[in-house]
Write a protein that holds these residues in place. Structure first.
Motif, short mmCIF file in Angstrom:
data_model
loop_
_atom_site.label_atom_id
_atom_site.label_comp_id
_atom_site.label_asym_id
_atom_site.label_seq_id
_atom_site.Cartn_x
_atom_site.Cartn_y
_atom_site.Cartn_z
N ALA A 74 6.60 -6.34 -5.14
CA ALA A 74 5.96 -5.01 -4.88
C ALA A 74 6.41 -3.89 -5.55
CB ALA A 74 5.98 -4.74 -3.74
N ALA A 75 8.13 -3.92 -5.48
CA ALA A 75 8.88 -2.82 -6.10
C ALA A 75 8.78 -2.57 -7.54
CB ALA A 75 10.02 -2.60 -5.43
N LYS A 76 9.24 -3.94 -8.03
CA LYS A 76 8.98 -4.17 -9.59
C LYS A 76 7.51 -3.77 -10.13
CE LYS A 76 12.51 -7.73 -9.85
NZ LYS A 76 12.93 -8.91 -10.06
N SER A 77 6.23 -4.17 -9.55
CA SER A 77 5.13 -4.16 -9.85
C SER A 77 4.94 -2.26 -9.83
CB SER A 77 4.07 -4.55 -9.04
OG SER A 77 3.87 -4.03 -7.69
N LYS A 78 5.48 -1.70 -8.86
CA LYS A 78 5.43 -0.22 -8.88
C LYS A 78 6.47 0.51 -9.85
CE LYS A 78 3.90 -0.52 -4.38
NZ LYS A 78 2.35 0.20 -4.10
N LYS A 79 7.32 -0.43 -10.54
CA LYS A 79 8.48 0.25 -11.14
C LYS A 79 9.37 1.23 -10.47
CE LYS A 79 7.00 -1.81 -15.32
NZ LYS A 79 7.71 -2.82 -15.70
N GLY A 124 4.12 6.80 -3.65
CA GLY A 124 5.12 8.24 -3.48
C GLY A 124 6.39 8.08 -2.98
N VAL A 125 6.86 6.83 -3.43
CA VAL A 125 8.46 6.72 -2.87
C VAL A 125 9.27 6.72 -4.20
CG1 VAL A 125 7.71 5.72 -0.72
CG2 VAL A 125 8.32 4.51 -2.58
N GLY A 126 10.40 7.12 -4.27
CA GLY A 126 11.41 6.90 -5.45
C GLY A 126 12.06 5.68 -5.32
N ALA A 127 12.43 4.92 -3.95
CA ALA A 127 13.11 3.89 -3.77
C ALA A 127 12.65 3.22 -2.62
CB ALA A 127 14.21 4.11 -3.80
N PHE A 128 12.82 1.93 -2.68
CA PHE A 128 12.66 0.96 -1.30
C PHE A 128 13.88 0.74 -0.85
CE2 PHE A 128 8.33 0.36 -3.52
CZ PHE A 128 7.46 0.47 -2.42
N TYR A 129 14.25 0.89 0.35
CA TYR A 129 15.52 0.45 0.68
C TYR A 129 15.16 -0.68 1.86
CZ TYR A 129 20.08 0.80 3.06
OH TYR A 129 21.35 0.39 3.46
N GLY A 159 0.71 -1.19 0.05
CA GLY A 159 0.11 0.02 -0.10
C GLY A 159 0.90 1.20 0.10
N THR A 160 2.14 1.07 -0.16
CA THR A 160 3.09 2.29 -0.09
C THR A 160 3.23 2.97 -1.38
OG1 THR A 160 4.42 1.16 1.82
CG2 THR A 160 5.43 2.98 0.57
#
Length: 177
Positions: A119-124, A101-106, A98-99
């Protein structure tokens, strides 16, 4: 100049740039997020302005919570890197889907890399970790290490999957897998 000499010179330049950055904490997580922030300047069509890193942690794992705390302290109210100011947003691993508006997941050590990476890949969205196992698995686009030496590893397939490409000068300073 030979390519190996150029690559060596590029790595020295990156290492020097990272070493002269002011450190806001002595912990490894702090140094590694600074390295990660610097890499944004090497993205083709990279971001400018304020960029939020979702600092993903597992509240059931003390080491993950400790790394999250180190990273958030290092970012403080914002870490200036070139034309970018990186800010942090602590995100419980259960809330990643559900996150926005982020530029990267750390990703901190101990989180479920596969789930967060998907999840990160699905959000590109770029995914970064200081745990190289995340990169080797393909769940993370980039791995960063600051000790004992600066090392940046990029998973080329994961980068391509989110449409991320890096400037040629950066590619000379990193290891691609």
């Amino acid at each position: 100049m030979s390519m190996s000499l150029l690559r060596y010179a590029g790595r020295i330049a990156l290492a020097c740039a990272i070493l002269v950055m002011p450190l806001t904490a002595n912990a490894d997580g702090a140094r590694e997020v600074q390295v990660a922030g610097r890499t944004l300047t090497f993205l083709d069509n990279g971001p400018t302005g304020r960029v939020t890193f979702a600092v993903v942690f597992d509240p059931s794992k003390p080491a993950s919570v400790a790394e999250k705390d180190e990273v958030m302290a290092a970012l403080g109210a914002g870490m200036a890197v070139g034309a970018v100011t990186v800010v942090g947003k602590a995100v419980d691993v259960g809330s990643v889907a559900g996150t926005s508006g982020v530029g990267a997941f750390y990703l901190t050590h101990g989180v479920n890399y596969a789930a967060v990476g998907a999840a990160a890949k699905s959000k590109k969205t770029l995914s970064i970790s200081s745990d190289m196992a995340c990169v080797k698995s393909g769940a993370c686009v980039m791995g960063v290490a600051a000790t004992p030496k600066v090392e940046i590893v990029v998973n080329s397939a994961s980068a391509a999957a989110i449409g991320a490409s890096f400037k040629p000068a950066f590619k000379m300073m990193i290891k691609e897998i």
